[in-house]
Design an enzyme around this catalytic site. Structure first.
Site, PDB file in Angstrom:
ATOM      1  N   THR B  97      -2.573  79.154  32.326  1.00 55.27           N
ATOM      2  CA  THR B  97      -1.587  79.344  31.253  1.00 55.27           C
ATOM      3  C   THR B  97      -2.145  80.095  30.042  1.00 55.27           C
ATOM      4  O   THR B  97      -3.198  79.757  29.524  1.00 55.27           O
ATOM      5  CB  THR B  97      -1.063  77.969  30.792  1.00 55.27           C
ATOM      6  OG1 THR B  97      -0.643  77.247  31.933  1.00 55.27           O
ATOM      7  CG2 THR B  97       0.083  78.128  29.792  1.00 55.27           C
ATOM      8  N   TYR B 161     -11.300  92.139  37.583  1.00 54.30           N
ATOM      9  CA  TYR B 161     -10.925  92.850  38.816  1.00 54.30           C
ATOM     10  C   TYR B 161     -11.496  94.262  38.780  1.00 54.30           C
ATOM     11  O   TYR B 161     -11.981  94.797  39.771  1.00 54.30           O
ATOM     12  CB  TYR B 161      -9.407  92.958  39.013  1.00 54.30           C
ATOM     13  CG  TYR B 161      -8.609  91.748  38.610  1.00 54.30           C
ATOM     14  CD1 TYR B 161      -9.156  90.467  38.707  1.00 54.30           C
ATOM     15  CD2 TYR B 161      -7.310  91.870  38.154  1.00 54.30           C
ATOM     16  CE1 TYR B 161      -8.423  89.353  38.329  1.00 54.30           C
ATOM     17  CE2 TYR B 161      -6.573  90.767  37.783  1.00 54.30           C
ATOM     18  CZ  TYR B 161      -7.136  89.522  37.861  1.00 54.30           C
ATOM     19  OH  TYR B 161      -6.405  88.441  37.481  1.00 54.30           O
ATOM     20  N   GLU B 211     -16.242  90.453  25.497  1.00 54.84           N
ATOM     21  CA  GLU B 211     -15.380  91.255  24.642  1.00 54.84           C
ATOM     22  C   GLU B 211     -15.558  90.806  23.197  1.00 54.84           C
ATOM     23  O   GLU B 211     -16.274  89.843  22.917  1.00 54.84           O
ATOM     24  CB  GLU B 211     -13.919  91.138  25.087  1.00 54.84           C
ATOM     25  CG  GLU B 211     -13.346  89.739  24.995  1.00 54.84           C
ATOM     26  CD  GLU B 211     -11.994  89.604  25.693  1.00 54.84           C
ATOM     27  OE1 GLU B 211     -11.772  90.262  26.712  1.00 54.84           O
ATOM     28  OE2 GLU B 211     -11.168  88.820  25.202  1.00 54.84           O
ATOM     29  N   HIS B 249      -5.900  89.132  23.502  1.00 55.82           N
ATOM     30  CA  HIS B 249      -6.422  87.775  23.651  1.00 55.82           C
ATOM     31  C   HIS B 249      -6.508  87.108  22.282  1.00 55.82           C
ATOM     32  O   HIS B 249      -6.965  87.719  21.314  1.00 55.82           O
ATOM     33  CB  HIS B 249      -7.826  87.796  24.256  1.00 55.82           C
ATOM     34  CG  HIS B 249      -7.821  88.033  25.727  1.00 55.82           C
ATOM     35  ND1 HIS B 249      -8.932  88.514  26.388  1.00 55.82           N
ATOM     36  CD2 HIS B 249      -6.877  87.849  26.667  1.00 55.82           C
ATOM     37  CE1 HIS B 249      -8.649  88.612  27.674  1.00 55.82           C
ATOM     38  NE2 HIS B 249      -7.416  88.215  27.870  1.00 55.82           N
TER      39      HIS B 249
END
Lengths: 381, 296
Positions: B97, B161, B211, B249
């Site tokens: 989530t 990915y 990051e 984010h």
């Protein structure tokens, strides 16, 4: 979301933290009326989300109605480092004996709320932390317990607050934690936290940042912030539930997943391009969301070329392709697009694009290749 | 070997009946993950393509022996569901989530640490984990990855990915891929996962993808220098991010001079960790260190 000073003070007041009586106003007439009602002297303070208001002439003391009118006239509309002052806060001027500092923020490293207190208030706290770190008290709060009065008294005592205001400072710290926890703040800062000559402890300024993810349980926060000074495309994006950050360049960027988009900006920059935006279409992007995203990117007139960089996980590439086709049908973009689809349902996605044969859309297979191509297209445009 | 998930994983999913929850649960099962149950209090007794749905975590664990939880429920309820899974004794709780309030994450982290030290949380706001050839828990598109000797840990899903795919194109496979998520209070940090990769015999090289925001990469740099014998290759996203802007984010924000990509890359390099400037370069460095790819 960052709050304007007066909005932060109103939250402080709600949780029992002492602030001066005041009123936010947007016109000179209202400013004068508010000043008359509050009683002189008053301070007229520009409400903008940027530091250095005082130096820019955005904070003035008014001793009477004429001065209140003059200052309100000068400050309303004042451009402070690109932020236009649309609201001024009129508050009763406080007598100041001492200036302290207090803040609570989320310490991501310790994974606990961090309370900071110093008797060196009214100055940049970074300077205090660097030059006299012993004067900055840091105390981690157990979020499962909260900040107790005993803890707060110890922080005030350790910080060498004046003996006769230890209680008052401790009460202010407890109230500040209540603001932080109950309003879902990520930062609640008071600089300065003043002691008046009659030994009252009051918040003279307020810097509060609220957690956008908690907005669902705070309907009363909906009108806060400074949307009037926000970028209109960013505001529209937020309404649509898309993360868009406007940047200075000319290459529109859409990707899925914050990390991949950040990386895409970096790779475009490495190839000599300048990104026009950050746009994370998010997980599970459907066709409608993609179409809206294209609309947002093209709303920026600087955009000369667009890069789609999709690596599908929760996002399905066929949905993205459908969204792009639908966006082209409706919006008929005139700038070139470079599209890279990889991941979940990528084969179907590429087939959809191939069949649609959209004008000026270039397929790319790698991220580096896509970045190189879009930079060339933007430069040629 | 692999870390955290493998053939012994018994997965149960909160939010199994939702659109995304059912899609990815069935994907995980199709990959070979042993999915034993799901939770939806309103749909207890029903099933999702044969996967039984229970009312709560306690019942699910009692009935199925689930040892891994995947949380797909909406943000207002996600932390509560994760805590309930920990209370039911689930060892690994993976929260997919996105958009959970930071304070909920903060309380969840501290409460699980205090009351349920046997439970490990991965996420929130993460893509989950993949141990190629063994188990897939989450939303990682598994078809890109094969078993191998590279462990990957990342704050970003799609960047995971991307880097994993670059490695695959170079012929490398993975021991495990772990997305720790992009939120301010992740249940597991780089250090936690790197510690597991260090102990895992299958893993010969570790790729960590960070990051902007926070200091988890800097802490990992210190940890690696003191405790890790295996080669680590880093990547940091967000060199072009402006200060004070949240880059998608919730945790990706440069505050003043803190949390910049440059500072993180430098912290890692100062401790001898090589840092790629692009995902492609990161994979190239990995190849250079390992030589020719070897299958596990």
């Amino acid at each position: 979301m960052d709050l304007l000073e007066y909005q932060g003070k109103q939250l402080f007041g709600k949780h029992g933290l002492a602030v001066s009586d005041g009123k936010p106003v947007t016109t000179v007439e209202d400013a004068v009326a508010a000043a008359n009602e509050i009683g002189y002297p008053v301070v007229v303070k520009a409400q903008v989300l940027i530091g250095g208001r005082g130096k820019a002439g955005g904070v003035k003391l008014a001793a009477n109605e004429d001065e209140a009118r003059e200052h309100a006239t000068n400050i309303l509309g004042l451009d402070i480092k690109g932020h236009i002052t649309r609201t001024v806060w009129i508050e009763h001027a406080s007598d100041i004996d001492t200036e302290y500092y207090a803040s609570i923020l989320l310490d991501r490293s310790a994974k606990k709320p961090l309370l900071m207190f110093s008797i060196e208030g009214g100055v940049e706290i970074e300077t205090v932390a660097e030059e006299t770190p012993e004067k900055l008290i840091k105390h981690h709060i157990d979020p499962l317990v909260g900040l107790t009065k005993e803890e707060a008294v110890k922080v005030a005592t350790d910080g060498k607050a004046a003996d006769d205001v230890i209680e008052g400072v401790a009460d202010a710290l407890v109230a500040l934690y209540e603001v932080w926890i109950e309003e879902d703040a990520s930062l609640a800062e008071i600089n300065p936290l003043i002691v008046t000559p009659d030994r009252q402890v009051k918040a003279l300024d307020a810097k509060v940042t609220l957690d956008d993810n908690a907005a669902f349980r705070h309907p009363d926060h909906a009108d806060l912030g400074d949307s009037a000074n926000a970028d209109p495309i960013e505001v529209k994006a937020a309404e649509q539930g898309v993360t868009y950050v406007k940047l200075d360049g000319d290459i529109g960027i859409l990707g899925n997943g914050a990390g991949l988009v950040m990386s895409t900006l970096d790779v475009v920059a490495q190839h000599g391009g300048t990104p026009a935006n950050f746009l994370d279409a998010g997980g599970g992007s459907d066709a409608e969301k993609v179409k809206q995203a294209v609309e947002l990117i093209l709303a920026n007139d600087n955009v000369k070329a667009v890069l789609f960089n999709i690596f599908g996980g929760i996002t399905r590439c066929d949905e993205v392709a459908n969204g792009l086709v639908s966006a082209f049908n409706d919006l008929k973009p005139t700038v070139p697009f470079v599209v890279r689809l990889d991941g979940t349902n990528d084969v179907q996605g590429r087939e959809i694009l191939e069949k649609a044969a959209l004008p000026n859309v270039h397929a790319a297979t790698t991220m580096d290749g896509a970045a190189e191509q879009v930079v060339a297209l933007a430069k040629g445009a | 070997m692999s870390i955290l998930i493998d053939e012994n994983t018994k997965l149960a999913v909160a939010g199994i009946t939702g659109r995304e929850g059912s899609f990815h649960t069935l994907n995980n099962r199709a990959y070979g993950t042993n999915v034993v149950g799901g939770i939806n209090p309103k749909k207890a007794g029903e099933n999702v393509e044969g996967i039984p749905v229970f009312a709560d975590w306690k019942t699910t664990v009692a009935e199925t022996g689930a040892n891994t939880a995947m949380i797909f429920v909406p943000p207002p309820f996600a932390a509560a569901s994760a805590l309930e899974a920990a209370q039911a004794g689930v060892e690994l709780v993976v929260i997919i989530t996105e958009g959970i309030p930071a304070h909920d994450e903060l309380k969840l982290y501290n409460q699980v640490k205090r009351d349920h030290p046997g439970t490990r949380i991965i996420g929130p706001n993460c893509p989950g984990l993949l141990s190629p050839g063994k188990a897939n828990v989450g939303i990682i598109p598994a078809s890109f990855f094969k078993p191998g000797n590279v462990g990957v840990v990342s704050r970003s899903g799609t960047l995971t990915y991307q880097i994993g795919n670059e490695l695959a194109q170079k012929g490398f496979g993975n021991s495990s891929i772990v997305g720790i998520g992009g939120d301010p209070v992740p249940g597991s940090s780089f250090v936690d996962v790197i510690e597991l990769f260090e102990k895992d015999p299958q893993t010969e090289l570790i790729v960590m993808s960070g990051e902007i925001g926070g200091s988890a990469e800097e802490e990992a740099a210190e940890y690696i220098a003191a405790n890790v014998t295996k080669p680590v290759v880093g990547y940091i996203a967000g060199f072009t991010a402006p200060e004070g802007k949240q880059m998608g984010h919730a945790g990706a924000i440069v505050s003043g001079s803190a949390g910049t990509a440059k500072a993180k890359a430098e912290a890692l390099e100062a401790k001898g960790v090589r840092v790629g400037r692009t995902p492609t370069q990161t994979a190239e460095i990995a190849m250079e260190i390992l030589g020719a790819p070897t299958a596990a």
